[in-house]
Design a protein around this motif. Sequence first.
Motif, PDB file in Angstrom:
ATOM      1  N   SER A   2       0.736  -1.388   0.119  1.00  0.00           N
ATOM      2  CA  SER A   2      -0.063  -0.035  -0.089  1.00  0.00           C
ATOM      3  C   SER A   2       0.798   1.246  -0.155  1.00  0.00           C
ATOM      4  CB  SER A   2      -0.862   0.089   1.192  1.00  0.00           C
ATOM      5  OG  SER A   2      -0.113   0.045   2.484  1.00  0.00           O
ATOM      6  N   ALA A   3       0.507   2.411  -0.600  1.00  0.00           N
ATOM      7  CA  ALA A   3       1.017   3.619  -0.769  1.00  0.00           C
ATOM      8  C   ALA A   3       1.204   4.444   0.743  1.00  0.00           C
ATOM      9  CB  ALA A   3       0.315   4.537  -1.634  1.00  0.00           C
ATOM     10  N   ARG A   4       1.914   4.905   0.784  1.00  0.00           N
ATOM     11  CA  ARG A   4       2.140   5.855   2.319  1.00  0.00           C
ATOM     12  C   ARG A   4       1.017   6.746   2.515  1.00  0.00           C
ATOM     13  NH1 ARG A   4       7.744   8.750   3.136  1.00  0.00           N
ATOM     14  NH2 ARG A   4       7.044   8.448   5.214  1.00  0.00           N
ATOM     15  N   GLN A   5       0.593   6.728   3.432  1.00  0.00           N
ATOM     16  CA  GLN A   5      -0.541   7.861   3.844  1.00  0.00           C
ATOM     17  C   GLN A   5       0.346   9.208   3.965  1.00  0.00           C
ATOM     18  OE1 GLN A   5      -4.347   7.718   4.479  1.00  0.00           O
ATOM     19  NE2 GLN A   5      -3.408   9.888   4.214  1.00  0.00           N
ATOM     20  N   GLN A   6      -0.436  10.020   3.000  1.00  0.00           N
ATOM     21  CA  GLN A   6       0.060  11.493   2.975  1.00  0.00           C
ATOM     22  C   GLN A   6      -0.956  12.135   3.949  1.00  0.00           C
ATOM     23  OE1 GLN A   6      -0.055  12.345  -1.420  1.00  0.00           O
ATOM     24  NE2 GLN A   6       2.040  12.375  -1.287  1.00  0.00           N
ATOM     25  N   ALA A   7      -0.259  13.165   4.636  1.00  0.00           N
ATOM     26  CA  ALA A   7      -0.975  14.031   5.681  1.00  0.00           C
ATOM     27  C   ALA A   7      -0.376  15.514   5.575  1.00  0.00           C
ATOM     28  CB  ALA A   7      -1.046  13.299   7.149  1.00  0.00           C
ATOM     29  N   ILE A   8      -1.119  16.385   6.607  1.00  0.00           N
ATOM     30  CA  ILE A   8      -0.931  17.567   6.969  1.00  0.00           C
ATOM     31  C   ILE A   8      -1.038  17.879   8.475  1.00  0.00           C
ATOM     32  CG2 ILE A   8      -1.418  20.065   6.703  1.00  0.00           C
ATOM     33  CD1 ILE A   8      -2.478  19.216   4.058  1.00  0.00           C
ATOM     34  N   ILE A   9       0.053  18.358   9.055  1.00  0.00           N
ATOM     35  CA  ILE A   9       0.101  18.554  10.645  1.00  0.00           C
ATOM     36  C   ILE A   9      -0.530  19.890  10.562  1.00  0.00           C
ATOM     37  CG2 ILE A   9       1.549  18.779  12.603  1.00  0.00           C
ATOM     38  CD1 ILE A   9       3.358  16.879  11.428  1.00  0.00           C
ATOM     39  N   ALA A  10      -1.349  20.304  11.628  1.00  0.00           N
ATOM     40  CA  ALA A  10      -1.739  21.652  11.900  1.00  0.00           C
ATOM     41  C   ALA A  10      -1.524  21.854  13.202  1.00  0.00           C
ATOM     42  CB  ALA A  10      -3.480  21.648  11.692  1.00  0.00           C
ATOM     43  N   PHE A  20      -1.725  20.057  18.267  1.00  0.00           N
ATOM     44  CA  PHE A  20      -1.244  19.682  17.051  1.00  0.00           C
ATOM     45  C   PHE A  20      -2.581  18.520  16.658  1.00  0.00           C
ATOM     46  CE2 PHE A  20       0.686  17.048  20.300  1.00  0.00           C
ATOM     47  CZ  PHE A  20       0.479  15.853  19.849  1.00  0.00           C
ATOM     48  N   ALA A  21      -2.470  18.334  15.235  1.00  0.00           N
ATOM     49  CA  ALA A  21      -3.360  17.338  15.034  1.00  0.00           C
ATOM     50  C   ALA A  21      -2.884  16.987  13.150  1.00  0.00           C
ATOM     51  CB  ALA A  21      -4.853  18.012  14.805  1.00  0.00           C
ATOM     52  N   LEU A  22      -3.151  15.805  13.124  1.00  0.00           N
ATOM     53  CA  LEU A  22      -2.518  15.114  11.857  1.00  0.00           C
ATOM     54  C   LEU A  22      -3.949  14.832  10.951  1.00  0.00           C
ATOM     55  CD1 LEU A  22      -0.038  13.900  10.283  1.00  0.00           C
ATOM     56  CD2 LEU A  22      -0.849  11.736  11.356  1.00  0.00           C
ATOM     57  N   ALA A  33     -10.793  13.811   8.431  1.00  0.00           N
ATOM     58  CA  ALA A  33     -10.832  14.242   9.939  1.00  0.00           C
ATOM     59  C   ALA A  33      -9.660  13.693  10.324  1.00  0.00           C
ATOM     60  CB  ALA A  33     -11.875  13.504  10.457  1.00  0.00           C
ATOM     61  N   ALA A  34      -9.161  14.432  11.576  1.00  0.00           N
ATOM     62  CA  ALA A  34      -7.880  14.256  12.174  1.00  0.00           C
ATOM     63  C   ALA A  34      -7.848  12.781  12.474  1.00  0.00           C
ATOM     64  CB  ALA A  34      -7.622  15.115  13.359  1.00  0.00           C
ATOM     65  N   THR A  35      -6.560  12.045  12.343  1.00  0.00           N
ATOM     66  CA  THR A  35      -6.509  10.707  12.666  1.00  0.00           C
ATOM     67  C   THR A  35      -5.678  10.777  14.039  1.00  0.00           C
ATOM     68  OG1 THR A  35      -4.507  10.992  11.539  1.00  0.00           O
ATOM     69  CG2 THR A  35      -6.314   9.722  10.513  1.00  0.00           C
ATOM     70  N   LEU A  36      -5.033  11.749  14.626  1.00  0.00           N
ATOM     71  CA  LEU A  36      -4.862  11.843  15.725  1.00  0.00           C
ATOM     72  C   LEU A  36      -4.658  13.327  16.290  1.00  0.00           C
ATOM     73  CD1 LEU A  36      -1.592  12.732  16.302  1.00  0.00           C
ATOM     74  CD2 LEU A  36      -1.083  10.350  15.535  1.00  0.00           C
ATOM     75  N   SER A  37      -4.741  13.726  17.504  1.00  0.00           N
ATOM     76  CA  SER A  37      -4.474  15.233  18.007  1.00  0.00           C
ATOM     77  C   SER A  37      -4.146  15.153  19.368  1.00  0.00           C
ATOM     78  CB  SER A  37      -5.902  15.918  17.746  1.00  0.00           C
ATOM     79  OG  SER A  37      -6.954  15.180  18.678  1.00  0.00           O
ATOM     80  N   PRO A 383     -19.158  21.573  17.731  1.00  0.00           N
ATOM     81  CA  PRO A 383     -17.562  21.371  18.135  1.00  0.00           C
ATOM     82  C   PRO A 383     -16.843  21.983  17.150  1.00  0.00           C
ATOM     83  CG  PRO A 383     -19.016  19.376  18.526  1.00  0.00           C
ATOM     84  CD  PRO A 383     -19.909  20.445  17.618  1.00  0.00           C
ATOM     85  N   THR A 384     -16.013  22.829  17.473  1.00  0.00           N
ATOM     86  CA  THR A 384     -15.048  23.521  16.381  1.00  0.00           C
ATOM     87  C   THR A 384     -13.724  22.719  15.942  1.00  0.00           C
ATOM     88  OG1 THR A 384     -14.180  25.649  15.633  1.00  0.00           O
ATOM     89  CG2 THR A 384     -13.631  24.818  17.939  1.00  0.00           C
ATOM     90  N   ASP A 385     -13.185  23.033  15.176  1.00  0.00           N
ATOM     91  CA  ASP A 385     -11.903  22.052  14.392  1.00  0.00           C
ATOM     92  C   ASP A 385     -11.080  23.308  13.701  1.00  0.00           C
ATOM     93  OD1 ASP A 385      -9.872  20.677  13.927  1.00  0.00           O
ATOM     94  OD2 ASP A 385     -11.262  18.966  13.326  1.00  0.00           O
TER      95      ASP A 385
END
Length: 403
Positions: A2-10, A20-22, A33-37, A383-385
């Motif tokens: 499988s291809a690597r998951q691409q993500a942005i860190i806020a 932080f959140a990914l 939606a964030a996968t971790l925060s 709920p805000t994000d």
Amino acid sequence: MSARQQAIIAVNAGSSSLKFALYPYLADGSTGAATLSGGIDGLEPDGQPALALRTASASIKQALPTTPGDSFEQALTALRGILRQHAGDVEVLAIAHRIVHGGERYAQSVLLDAATLAELRALAPLAPLHQPHNLDGVEAFQRAYPGLPQVGCFDTSFHASMGPLEQNFALPQALRREGIRRYGFHGLSYRYVAARLAEHSERAGDRVLMAHLGNGASVCAMRNGASSATSMGFSALDGLMMGTRSGALDPGVLLHLLRQGWDCARIEAMLYKQSGLLGVSGVSADMRTLRASEQPEAAFAIELFVHRLVRECGALTATLGGVDLLAFTGGIGEHDAALRQAACEQLGFLGLRVDPARNREADGNSIMAIHASSSSVEIWVVPTDEGRVAAGDAAALLGTMTR
């Protein structure tokens, strides 16, 4: 394979914390939606760094080791370890930074470079509690992730749609030309809430009030999905009473204190760090602590907080010519059912009626309508994000870079 998951860190860098959140970067160029925060607190000198992390399957709290050196750099080292351990094989494409002040120039999120950072540093006196630390965070991430796009996302941008009557103070025009005007804040939160309301309510494009209530607090009047007025102005001090900030204050008070020998540093510390819920109660800036306290000053601080909220909602309703929807967000707005009930009862003359059971059920985990069937105004808890908005802007900029 499988291809690597691409993500942005806020990220949101403060004086003693890093939030932080990914967010996964999707094939269509949007973000999921964030996968971790989470957050790392205790980054002040001699502080004890502590991690709070939430993933889809776990909630983790733990102390972090301390070693001599820059605590923020250590937090970034910890963050990289967190991503390796909990995010799997992720390719980070960009860092999206929440920056409180974009001034008059930055009405949209931008890629950050040395020249942009220098301009944003010049705005630090307008938001001294936030701006310097936001920008220190940018520079730390530039060192930690060299070559990775760093994107600035501004809390002031959402309010660029306000007209001149809302932007201007009754001051000499020479000061207006120097940039002394109303800007407004909490824009990333309001953008997110506005988007969620548009998905759930046919009234989202009508006359809307959004109340972001937390340690920082403000109200925004929105029409046709755009900000038309807001309680915060030139700085993040204006408007509502907050956790440790005074909110709107007669400038004559400051003149009086200056004549009494107070200097600028003492006044600034009082306005930003010693006022609000903390100053009035003498107990705490945390609404939960005040709710649990038996001190009459704690109860009065809550009562004053509600009063200031109701008063500001009334003023902003007047600018809209009425209200069709009221939304609560932020830590207090999402979780304090008693405050929502009290505020809406005092605004009952506008036609607001809360469903008590639904209000108690709303816990900030999902968007929920809490108005009674007899209410002429819709009432929502949203709920805000802010990180999702910042990550989305970073994704959009990445898209322009690859075309």
